[in-house]
Design a protein around this motif. Sequence first.
Motif, mmCIF file in Angstrom:
data_model
loop_
_atom_site.group_PDB
_atom_site.id
_atom_site.type_symbol
_atom_site.label_atom_id
_atom_site.label_comp_id
_atom_site.label_asym_id
_atom_site.label_seq_id
_atom_site.Cartn_x
_atom_site.Cartn_y
_atom_site.Cartn_z
ATOM 1 N N HIS A 97 26.143 28.751 7.763
ATOM 2 C CA HIS A 97 24.919 29.235 8.415
ATOM 3 C C HIS A 97 24.055 28.070 8.882
ATOM 4 O O HIS A 97 23.488 28.089 9.983
ATOM 5 C CB HIS A 97 24.131 30.147 7.466
ATOM 6 N N LEU A 98 23.946 27.045 8.056
ATOM 7 C CA LEU A 98 23.156 25.872 8.413
ATOM 8 C C LEU A 98 23.762 25.156 9.629
ATOM 9 O O LEU A 98 23.026 24.725 10.531
ATOM 10 C CB LEU A 98 23.072 24.911 7.223
ATOM 11 N N MET A 99 25.077 25.070 9.672
ATOM 12 C CA MET A 99 25.739 24.432 10.806
ATOM 13 C C MET A 99 25.469 25.229 12.088
ATOM 14 O O MET A 99 25.119 24.651 13.120
ATOM 15 C CB MET A 99 27.246 24.316 10.553
ATOM 16 N N LEU A 103 23.193 23.745 15.149
ATOM 17 C CA LEU A 103 23.801 23.605 16.471
ATOM 18 C C LEU A 103 22.987 24.369 17.516
ATOM 19 O O LEU A 103 22.696 23.836 18.591
ATOM 20 C CB LEU A 103 25.254 24.092 16.439
ATOM 21 N N PHE A 104 22.597 25.583 17.196
ATOM 22 C CA PHE A 104 21.767 26.370 18.117
ATOM 23 C C PHE A 104 20.455 25.649 18.402
ATOM 24 O O PHE A 104 20.036 25.528 19.555
ATOM 25 C CB PHE A 104 21.487 27.770 17.540
ATOM 26 N N ASN A 105 19.800 25.156 17.349
ATOM 27 C CA ASN A 105 18.519 24.467 17.520
ATOM 28 C C ASN A 105 18.677 23.157 18.289
ATOM 29 O O ASN A 105 17.792 22.779 19.060
ATOM 30 C CB ASN A 105 17.856 24.206 16.171
ATOM 31 N N LEU A 106 19.785 22.478 18.092
ATOM 32 C CA LEU A 106 20.056 21.232 18.807
ATOM 33 C C LEU A 106 20.240 21.499 20.304
ATOM 34 O O LEU A 106 19.651 20.821 21.146
ATOM 35 C CB LEU A 106 21.305 20.560 18.228
ATOM 36 N N LEU A 112 10.845 24.033 16.091
ATOM 37 C CA LEU A 112 11.280 24.683 14.859
ATOM 38 C C LEU A 112 10.161 25.473 14.191
ATOM 39 O O LEU A 112 10.424 26.479 13.535
ATOM 40 C CB LEU A 112 11.856 23.643 13.893
ATOM 41 N N TRP A 113 8.916 24.999 14.341
ATOM 42 C CA TRP A 113 7.781 25.693 13.736
ATOM 43 C C TRP A 113 6.614 25.690 14.703
ATOM 44 O O TRP A 113 6.458 24.781 15.511
ATOM 45 C CB TRP A 113 7.375 25.031 12.406
ATOM 46 N N GLU A 114 5.782 26.665 14.582
ATOM 47 C CA GLU A 114 4.639 26.834 15.480
ATOM 48 C C GLU A 114 3.669 25.652 15.426
ATOM 49 O O GLU A 114 3.143 25.224 16.443
ATOM 50 C CB GLU A 114 3.914 28.134 15.100
ATOM 51 N N ASN A 115 3.436 25.118 14.231
ATOM 52 C CA ASN A 115 2.380 24.123 14.065
ATOM 53 C C ASN A 115 2.848 22.668 14.074
ATOM 54 O O ASN A 115 2.148 21.789 13.569
ATOM 55 C CB ASN A 115 1.599 24.418 12.783
ATOM 56 N N ARG A 119 11.803 19.182 16.541
ATOM 57 C CA ARG A 119 13.003 19.782 17.098
ATOM 58 C C ARG A 119 14.206 19.132 16.420
ATOM 59 O O ARG A 119 14.126 18.026 15.900
ATOM 60 C CB ARG A 119 13.067 19.538 18.602
ATOM 61 N N GLU A 120 15.341 19.804 16.492
ATOM 62 C CA GLU A 120 16.576 19.264 15.923
ATOM 63 C C GLU A 120 17.057 18.108 16.789
ATOM 64 O O GLU A 120 16.935 18.142 18.008
ATOM 65 C CB GLU A 120 17.629 20.374 15.894
ATOM 66 N N SER A 121 17.619 17.089 16.138
ATOM 67 C CA SER A 121 18.176 15.956 16.897
ATOM 68 C C SER A 121 19.454 15.478 16.220
ATOM 69 O O SER A 121 19.594 15.586 15.004
ATOM 70 C CB SER A 121 17.172 14.805 16.976
ATOM 71 N N LEU A 122 20.360 14.938 17.030
ATOM 72 C CA LEU A 122 21.598 14.381 16.481
ATOM 73 C C LEU A 122 21.287 13.231 15.540
ATOM 74 O O LEU A 122 21.912 13.092 14.490
ATOM 75 C CB LEU A 122 22.523 13.894 17.599
ATOM 76 N N LYS A 123 20.320 12.422 15.908
ATOM 77 C CA LYS A 123 19.938 11.282 15.080
ATOM 78 C C LYS A 123 19.558 11.740 13.679
ATOM 79 O O LYS A 123 20.004 11.179 12.678
ATOM 80 C CB LYS A 123 18.783 10.533 15.732
#
Length: 180
Positions: A97-99, A103-106, A112-115, A119-123
């Motif tokens: 699920h985390l993967m 991947l979707f977020n990347l 990721l959050w309103e405040n 964002r997700e990054s490969l780094k």
Amino acid sequence: MKFINVIGTTGSGKSTFARKLARQLELRPIEMDDLFWLDDWQEPTDGVFFEKLKNKMDRTTGGWVLDGNYTRTMSLKLVKIDTIVWLDYSFSRNFFHLMKRSLFNLISQRKLWENSNNRESLKLLFSKQSIFIWLIQQYPRNKAKYQMMMQDQKYQHIQFIRLTSPKQAAEFLQQIKVVQ
């Protein structure tokens, strides 16, 4: 069930489950990651984080569903929590699920959050602070910690609900819907 904390290891789906549960019970969802993370993946001091959490809980007098572990906030949360829902899924399910989520977020680069602007990054995914390393390290620790909590006398005033599969979680939400 009026003041609920949804707990579980990274990748268990705490936020999604908590939002659904809050909707079913007509309670306010409180996403602890949204309160915690500052822009650019900066972490607040405990004082700042605790203040945000306390203010949010205090302003939501009709009931809430917190999603998140943040063990250091336990003394603050215990003032009100009457129920803990533990999403105790298998390591492989959480990892998958985390993967999928990462991947979707990347790819989508959604916030990721309103405040915060995070964002997700490969780094980040391949760094020493990787959420996958966190999962590998925390999964056995969390499992042992939550099992001990369920047996500990100081938590006996709290109703513990342990859900061991997404199917069981869905059935639980369906029961709540019928009862309400």
